[in-house]
Design a protein around this motif. Structure first.
Motif, PDB file in Angstrom:
ATOM      1  N   THR A  50      63.913  20.768   5.175  1.00 54.72           N
ATOM      2  CA  THR A  50      64.015  19.672   6.135  1.00 54.72           C
ATOM      3  C   THR A  50      65.404  19.733   6.760  1.00 54.72           C
ATOM      4  OG1 THR A  50      64.682  18.224   4.320  1.00 54.72           O
ATOM      5  CG2 THR A  50      62.374  18.086   5.026  1.00 54.72           C
ATOM      6  N   ALA A  51      65.613  18.934   7.787  1.00 57.63           N
ATOM      7  CA  ALA A  51      66.928  18.874   8.427  1.00 57.63           C
ATOM      8  C   ALA A  51      67.935  18.221   7.491  1.00 57.63           C
ATOM      9  CB  ALA A  51      66.839  18.096   9.737  1.00 57.63           C
ATOM     10  N   ARG A  52      69.144  18.746   7.471  1.00 50.82           N
ATOM     11  CA  ARG A  52      70.203  18.210   6.625  1.00 50.82           C
ATOM     12  C   ARG A  52      71.433  17.866   7.474  1.00 50.82           C
ATOM     13  NH1 ARG A  52      68.632  19.304   1.240  1.00 50.82           N
ATOM     14  NH2 ARG A  52      66.375  19.593   1.424  1.00 50.82           N
ATOM     15  N   LEU A  53      72.137  16.843   7.044  1.00 53.29           N
ATOM     16  CA  LEU A  53      73.423  16.485   7.633  1.00 53.29           C
ATOM     17  C   LEU A  53      74.499  17.150   6.802  1.00 53.29           C
ATOM     18  CD1 LEU A  53      75.059  14.749   9.681  1.00 53.29           C
ATOM     19  CD2 LEU A  53      75.092  12.954   7.933  1.00 53.29           C
ATOM     20  N   ASP A  76      64.523  15.634  17.509  1.00 52.79           N
ATOM     21  CA  ASP A  76      64.688  14.648  16.445  1.00 52.79           C
ATOM     22  C   ASP A  76      66.163  14.424  16.110  1.00 52.79           C
ATOM     23  OD1 ASP A  76      62.011  14.002  16.087  1.00 52.79           O
ATOM     24  OD2 ASP A  76      61.670  15.653  14.697  1.00 52.79           O
ATOM     25  N   SER A  77      66.985  15.462  16.247  1.00 49.61           N
ATOM     26  CA  SER A  77      68.421  15.311  16.005  1.00 49.61           C
ATOM     27  C   SER A  77      69.034  14.350  17.019  1.00 49.61           C
ATOM     28  CB  SER A  77      69.130  16.669  16.093  1.00 49.61           C
ATOM     29  OG  SER A  77      68.678  17.554  15.092  1.00 49.61           O
ATOM     30  N   ILE A  78      68.637  14.489  18.273  1.00 52.14           N
ATOM     31  CA  ILE A  78      69.140  13.582  19.306  1.00 52.14           C
ATOM     32  C   ILE A  78      68.626  12.169  19.065  1.00 52.14           C
ATOM     33  CG2 ILE A  78      68.917  13.020  21.764  1.00 52.14           C
ATOM     34  CD1 ILE A  78      69.197  16.028  22.315  1.00 52.14           C
ATOM     35  N   ALA A  79      67.363  12.052  18.636  1.00 54.05           N
ATOM     36  CA  ALA A  79      66.786  10.725  18.383  1.00 54.05           C
ATOM     37  C   ALA A  79      67.526   9.995  17.278  1.00 54.05           C
ATOM     38  CB  ALA A  79      65.302  10.857  18.043  1.00 54.05           C
ATOM     39  N   ILE A  80      67.872  10.693  16.205  1.00 50.96           N
ATOM     40  CA  ILE A  80      68.567  10.012  15.109  1.00 50.96           C
ATOM     41  C   ILE A  80      69.993   9.653  15.505  1.00 50.96           C
ATOM     42  CG2 ILE A  80      69.481  12.022  13.856  1.00 50.96           C
ATOM     43  CD1 ILE A  80      68.536  10.644  11.275  1.00 50.96           C
ATOM     44  N   CYS A  81      70.606  10.477  16.347  1.00 52.19           N
ATOM     45  CA  CYS A  81      71.927  10.129  16.869  1.00 52.19           C
ATOM     46  C   CYS A  81      71.843   8.884  17.752  1.00 52.19           C
ATOM     47  CB  CYS A  81      72.518  11.290  17.657  1.00 52.19           C
ATOM     48  SG  CYS A  81      73.088  12.683  16.633  1.00 52.19           S
ATOM     49  N   GLN A  82      70.809   8.823  18.587  1.00 52.00           N
ATOM     50  CA  GLN A  82      70.622   7.638  19.431  1.00 52.00           C
ATOM     51  C   GLN A  82      70.427   6.390  18.578  1.00 52.00           C
ATOM     52  OE1 GLN A  82      67.324   9.180  21.809  1.00 52.00           O
ATOM     53  NE2 GLN A  82      68.600   9.059  23.644  1.00 52.00           N
ATOM     54  N   HIS A  83      69.782   6.554  17.435  1.00 49.54           N
ATOM     55  CA  HIS A  83      69.519   5.419  16.545  1.00 49.54           C
ATOM     56  C   HIS A  83      70.812   4.789  16.042  1.00 49.54           C
ATOM     57  CE1 HIS A  83      66.667   3.150  14.038  1.00 49.54           C
ATOM     58  NE2 HIS A  83      67.608   3.173  13.092  1.00 49.54           N
ATOM     59  N   LEU A 134      73.871   7.717   9.873  1.00 54.27           N
ATOM     60  CA  LEU A 134      72.852   8.746  10.066  1.00 54.27           C
ATOM     61  C   LEU A 134      71.982   8.882   8.813  1.00 54.27           C
ATOM     62  CD1 LEU A 134      74.997  11.449  11.889  1.00 54.27           C
ATOM     63  CD2 LEU A 134      73.053  10.218  12.869  1.00 54.27           C
ATOM     64  N   ARG A 135      72.603   8.840   7.655  1.00 53.96           N
ATOM     65  CA  ARG A 135      71.841   8.940   6.406  1.00 53.96           C
ATOM     66  C   ARG A 135      70.882   7.761   6.257  1.00 53.96           C
ATOM     67  NH1 ARG A 135      72.502   6.512   1.768  1.00 53.96           N
ATOM     68  NH2 ARG A 135      74.627   5.842   2.254  1.00 53.96           N
ATOM     69  N   LEU A 136      71.376   6.557   6.514  1.00 51.46           N
ATOM     70  CA  LEU A 136      70.530   5.373   6.377  1.00 51.46           C
ATOM     71  C   LEU A 136      69.410   5.367   7.405  1.00 51.46           C
ATOM     72  CD1 LEU A 136      73.226   2.633   5.662  1.00 51.46           C
ATOM     73  CD2 LEU A 136      71.642   3.689   4.037  1.00 51.46           C
ATOM     74  N   ALA A 137      69.704   5.852   8.617  1.00 53.84           N
ATOM     75  CA  ALA A 137      68.683   5.877   9.675  1.00 53.84           C
ATOM     76  C   ALA A 137      67.564   6.839   9.341  1.00 53.84           C
ATOM     77  CB  ALA A 137      69.329   6.262  11.006  1.00 53.84           C
ATOM     78  N   SER A 138      67.863   7.837   8.504  1.00 53.20           N
ATOM     79  CA  SER A 138      66.853   8.859   8.185  1.00 53.20           C
ATOM     80  C   SER A 138      65.973   8.471   7.012  1.00 53.20           C
ATOM     81  CB  SER A 138      67.556  10.174   7.855  1.00 53.20           C
ATOM     82  OG  SER A 138      68.215  10.102   6.590  1.00 53.20           O
ATOM     83  N   GLU A 139      66.370   7.459   6.257  1.00 59.31           N
ATOM     84  CA  GLU A 139      65.614   7.124   5.061  1.00 59.31           C
ATOM     85  C   GLU A 139      64.260   6.549   5.419  1.00 59.31           C
ATOM     86  OE1 GLU A 139      68.032   4.575   2.682  1.00 59.31           O
ATOM     87  OE2 GLU A 139      69.361   6.204   2.032  1.00 59.31           O
ATOM     88  N   PRO A 140      63.202   7.023   4.753  1.00 60.45           N
ATOM     89  CA  PRO A 140      61.860   6.512   5.046  1.00 60.45           C
ATOM     90  C   PRO A 140      61.788   5.010   4.811  1.00 60.45           C
ATOM     91  CG  PRO A 140      61.768   8.468   3.645  1.00 60.45           C
ATOM     92  CD  PRO A 140      63.202   8.045   3.687  1.00 60.45           C
ATOM     93  N   ALA A 141      61.027   4.336   5.679  1.00 56.30           N
ATOM     94  CA  ALA A 141      60.834   2.899   5.510  1.00 56.30           C
ATOM     95  C   ALA A 141      60.017   2.640   4.251  1.00 56.30           C
ATOM     96  CB  ALA A 141      60.122   2.320   6.721  1.00 56.30           C
ATOM     97  N   LEU A 198      67.738  14.487   6.066  1.00 51.99           N
ATOM     98  CA  LEU A 198      67.421  13.620   7.196  1.00 51.99           C
ATOM     99  C   LEU A 198      65.920  13.394   7.369  1.00 51.99           C
ATOM    100  CD1 LEU A 198      70.078  14.876   9.776  1.00 51.99           C
ATOM    101  CD2 LEU A 198      70.182  12.886   8.254  1.00 51.99           C
ATOM    102  N   HIS A 199      65.114  14.017   6.533  1.00 55.06           N
ATOM    103  CA  HIS A 199      63.679  13.738   6.452  1.00 55.06           C
ATOM    104  C   HIS A 199      62.910  14.019   7.748  1.00 55.06           C
ATOM    105  CE1 HIS A 199      64.241  12.003   2.479  1.00 55.06           C
ATOM    106  NE2 HIS A 199      65.237  11.279   2.966  1.00 55.06           N
TER     107      HIS A 199
END
Length: 221
Positions: A182-185, A14-21, A206-213, A88-89
């Motif tokens: 949960t995971a934290r930045l 999931d860390s790699i996925a959010i970085c890719q985002h 990264l923070r914005l990408a982790s926020e729930p829709a 990072l949720h």
């Protein structure tokens, strides 16, 4: 170049996925044939180190990297001097007290004084039982903590629980939750304050990408 520490283990994918985002590709760490511990993103924007989860805040605190992704449980256990930038949720779990289901204990205060409690999270366990004013003996274990009550070495354990399946399959039950994780930045405080704008930009992305829709049909004001 921005540097970031990524945790081995359950949080890595999931860390790699959010970085890719946010446009940073460190997916080579997922290749089982890969033995590299350091990767530079193909865009040349950032460098990532692959380290043990418990070591992520160490690399950040000592300034070897500017950012890191790590579980809140590690931050609670180690109390490093780092800036906790965002939840990072992902990687939800909880730090719990568990006992054998056949035991008479159904809450921590049922444990006898000076009971033995096995845990990887020695500091978290000690802090919790101190808050209850219940003297216990903390036994450090870094393998299968569940074996403590099974073998009779301890009356209870303090350990991370995700689905609870491992506890159930070994005849254990949760009797209290210390905290949820949960995971934290995280960031090196001085580097973050004095950093160039691109560090702040990546941290914000990264923070914005982790926020729930937002729920369907809800429009932001």
């Amino acid at each position: 170049m921005i540097s970031i520490a990524l945790p081995k283990g359950a949080l890595l994918k999931d860390s790699i996925a959010i970085c890719q985002h946010v446009g940073l590709d460190f997916s080579a760490f997922l290749d089982k044939q890969n033995r590299q511990l350091q990767i530079i993103d193909p865009t040349g924007t950032a460098r990532a180190l692959l380290v043990r989860a418990q070591d992520v805040p160490v690399y950040v605190e000592y300034g070897q990297v500017q950012l890191g992704i790590v579980g809140y449980d590690v931050l609670r256990e180690k109390s490093p001097d780092v800036a906790n930038l965002a939840d990072l949720h992902f990687g939800y779990c909880r730090m719990s007290v568990a006992v054998r289901s056949s035991s008479p204990y159904r809450q921590p205060l049922d444990l006898p004084p000076h009971a033995r409690v096995a845990s990887k999270a020695v500091n978290c366990a000690r802090e919790y039982f101190d808050s209850l004013d219940l003297p216990v003996e903390i036994i450090p274990l870094y393998g299968s903590v569940e074996l403590g009550p099974i073998t009779g070495m301890s009356e209870a354990i303090v350990d991370l629980v995700s689905t609870g399946r491992t506890l159930r399959e070994n005849g254990l039950i949760e009797i209290a939750v210390l905290f949820e994780s949960t995971a934290r930045l995280i960031a090196h405080p001085l580097s973050y304050r004095l950093s160039p704008d691109n560090l702040h930009a990546i941290a914000t992305q990264l923070r914005l990408a982790s926020e729930p829709a937002p729920p369907a049909g809800v429009v932001g004001s």
